[in-house]
Design a protein around this motif. Structure first.
Motif, short mmCIF file in Angstrom:
data_model
loop_
_atom_site.label_atom_id
_atom_site.label_comp_id
_atom_site.label_asym_id
_atom_site.label_seq_id
_atom_site.Cartn_x
_atom_site.Cartn_y
_atom_site.Cartn_z
N SER A 146 8.59 47.76 23.47
CA SER A 146 8.30 47.94 24.89
C SER A 146 9.09 46.96 25.76
O SER A 146 10.32 46.99 25.76
CB SER A 146 6.79 47.82 25.13
OG SER A 146 6.43 48.38 26.36
N SER A 170 9.73 52.06 21.13
CA SER A 170 9.34 52.47 22.48
C SER A 170 9.75 51.43 23.53
O SER A 170 8.92 50.87 24.23
CB SER A 170 7.82 52.72 22.55
OG SER A 170 7.42 53.70 21.65
N LEU A 265 10.59 56.56 19.15
CA LEU A 265 9.81 57.02 20.29
C LEU A 265 8.80 58.08 19.86
O LEU A 265 9.03 58.82 18.90
CB LEU A 265 10.71 57.66 21.35
CG LEU A 265 11.65 56.79 22.17
CD1 LEU A 265 12.54 57.70 23.01
CD2 LEU A 265 10.85 55.85 23.05
N SER A 266 7.73 58.19 20.61
CA SER A 266 6.84 59.32 20.45
C SER A 266 7.54 60.61 20.88
O SER A 266 8.50 60.58 21.66
CB SER A 266 5.56 59.14 21.29
OG SER A 266 4.70 60.25 21.15
N PHE A 269 4.89 62.43 26.06
CA PHE A 269 4.14 61.56 26.97
C PHE A 269 2.89 62.29 27.43
O PHE A 269 2.91 63.50 27.65
CB PHE A 269 5.00 61.21 28.18
CG PHE A 269 4.23 60.61 29.33
CD1 PHE A 269 3.80 59.30 29.28
CD2 PHE A 269 3.95 61.36 30.47
CE1 PHE A 269 3.09 58.74 30.33
CE2 PHE A 269 3.25 60.82 31.53
CZ PHE A 269 2.82 59.50 31.47
N ASP A 283 2.52 58.96 23.74
CA ASP A 283 2.76 57.71 24.47
C ASP A 283 2.12 57.86 25.84
O ASP A 283 2.45 58.78 26.59
CB ASP A 283 4.26 57.46 24.59
CG ASP A 283 4.60 56.07 25.11
OD1 ASP A 283 3.84 55.55 25.95
OD2 ASP A 283 5.63 55.51 24.67
N VAL A 288 8.58 59.34 27.78
CA VAL A 288 9.52 59.20 26.66
C VAL A 288 10.82 59.96 26.88
O VAL A 288 11.87 59.56 26.35
CB VAL A 288 8.85 59.63 25.33
CG1 VAL A 288 7.78 58.63 24.94
CG2 VAL A 288 8.27 61.03 25.41
N GLU A 289 10.82 61.04 27.64
CA GLU A 289 12.08 61.74 27.91
C GLU A 289 13.03 60.84 28.71
O GLU A 289 14.25 60.81 28.45
CB GLU A 289 11.81 63.04 28.68
CG GLU A 289 10.96 64.05 27.92
CD GLU A 289 11.64 64.53 26.65
OE1 GLU A 289 12.88 64.44 26.54
OE2 GLU A 289 10.91 65.01 25.75
N ILE A 291 13.01 57.57 28.63
CA ILE A 291 13.44 56.49 27.74
C ILE A 291 14.52 56.99 26.79
O ILE A 291 15.51 56.28 26.51
CB ILE A 291 12.24 55.93 26.95
CG1 ILE A 291 11.15 55.43 27.89
CG2 ILE A 291 12.70 54.81 26.02
CD1 ILE A 291 11.60 54.39 28.88
N ALA A 292 14.38 58.21 26.29
CA ALA A 292 15.38 58.76 25.38
C ALA A 292 16.74 58.87 26.08
O ALA A 292 17.77 58.56 25.48
CB ALA A 292 14.93 60.13 24.88
N ARG A 306 12.42 60.70 17.29
CA ARG A 306 11.23 61.17 17.99
C ARG A 306 10.14 61.49 16.97
O ARG A 306 10.34 62.33 16.09
CB ARG A 306 11.58 62.39 18.84
CG ARG A 306 12.71 62.18 19.83
CD ARG A 306 12.32 61.20 20.94
NE ARG A 306 11.25 61.73 21.75
CZ ARG A 306 11.43 62.52 22.82
NH1 ARG A 306 12.66 62.87 23.19
NH2 ARG A 306 10.40 62.95 23.53
N HIS A 312 2.31 54.71 21.89
CA HIS A 312 3.36 53.88 22.49
C HIS A 312 3.93 52.90 21.47
O HIS A 312 5.15 52.77 21.35
CB HIS A 312 2.80 53.16 23.71
CG HIS A 312 3.76 52.21 24.36
ND1 HIS A 312 5.01 52.59 24.78
CD2 HIS A 312 3.66 50.87 24.64
CE1 HIS A 312 5.63 51.55 25.31
NE2 HIS A 312 4.84 50.50 25.22
#
Length: 340
Positions: A146, A170, A265-266, A269, A283, A288-289, A291-292, A306, A312
């Protein structure tokens, strides 16, 4: 373990497998400041390995873990993942977090994420690597969760060639709902200049902590100190939020991490506005999109994994998602190690 000269390691709160070392840092306007380095004590190599002369996969690897916001290091199994493969595992409780929090300090508060360069340099030196990580022939793996993932990403980009791999769980690489960052940044910057310790209203309903408790595995127990990892997040102050948004802006402009990067990542979200079982499979902290997409701006070699059903912190997820996270981490680490 690392040669730390006259450093005084003492038993850690996590028990016999762990020790901690206090790292004195420069004072700030709230008084003396320290960070705390935790090291895992690996089990001895079996006699059959010694007879065969086989070296563990990660025998020449040092791992440095950095926690997230409103957090500290407590994940015993994560440490065992690395030590069971021969690595030396260290975790850093940054200044004003967890083991490093002192009376009279504002928890987690800094006004520039580069402030943590001092914490990281002290940790690397205590690991026997020198403050710039250059004094050891051992490989360095940075592992961040994080906000710790954001901090380590920025550090690795500012210190090219120091890390051999960067693994992010994450990572907070972009503000929740990316389009909002540009809109709120000027207001946060002004408030940070005028009243940096002003705190935002508490909006965390505690659902992320509740989700972790709901999926907790009795065969893989986690003991958390609520003084250091409260059910609801610590207060968010204007000066700190400005530092975070500045970090996000830097990531958005593109980093130059020379080492290969793995981002876990998850798969989805879920907005934590009301409690539902869905919050135990997603998460609820980061979109998460976003963050990706941001992860692809970290450097030239980025893998994004993924994980369906992950929280999270992917390593605190329900059993199946957690095991999937460890399998993917193992696969990536084996590939990285064999390539080098």
């Amino acid at each position: 373990m690392a040669d730390t000269g006259s450093a005084h390691w003492i038993p850690d709160v996590l028990g016999d497998e762990f020790e901690q070392l206090t790292l004195p840092l420069a004072d700030d306007d709230q008084g003396p400041v320290v960070a705390t380095l935790v090291r895992a004590l690996p089990a001895s190599v079996g006699w059959w390995e010694r007879v065969r002369g086989r070296m563990p996969l990660l025998h020449d690897v040092d791992v440095l873990y950095v926690h997230g916001w409103s957090d500290y290091f407590f994940q015993k199994r994560l440490a065992r993942f690395w030590t069971s493969r021969g690595a030396r595992f260290f975790a850093l409780d940054l200044r004003k977090y967890g083991r490093s929090l002192r009376d009279g300090q504002t928890p987690g508060y800094v006004t520039d994420l580069a402030t943590y360069d001092e914490d990281i340099a002290a940790a690397l030196d205590a690991m026997g690597r020198g403050a710039d990580a250059a004094a050891s022939p051992r490989r360095l793996v940075l592992l961040g969760h994080s906000t710790g993932g954001l901090t380590l990403s920025l550090w690795a980009s500012r210190h090219p060639g120091m890390a051999d791999a960067v693994i992010l769980n994450s990572p907070w690489l972009e503000f929740q709902f990316a389009a909002a960052r540009a809109a709120i940044a000027p207001m946060v910057e002004l408030q940070a200049r005028l009243r940096p310790l002003d705190a935002a209203p508490q909006i965390d309903l505690g659902f992320y902590s509740r989700a972790q408790e709901a999926v907790a595995d009795p065969d893989d127990p986690m003991e958390v100190d609520l003084r250091w990892r409260p059910q609801q997040t610590m207060a968010v102050h204007a000066g700190w939020l400005h530092a975070i948004l500045s970090g996000h802006r830097t990531v958005a402009a593109g980093l130059s991490i020379t080492a290969p990067v793995c981002v876990l990542l998850s798969a989805r979200f879920a907005s934590p506005t009301r409690w539902s079982d869905e919050l135990t499979r997603a998460d609820t902290v980061l979109v998460v999109e976003d963050i990706a997409r941001a992860a692809l701006r970290l450097g030239p070699s980025v893998t994004v994994e993924r994980i369906d059903g992950a929280l999270h912190d992917v390593f605190l997820s329900a059993h199946d998602a957690r095991e999937d996270a460890y399998r993917r981490l193992d696969r990536w680490v084996r590939g990285w190690r064999s390539a080098g």
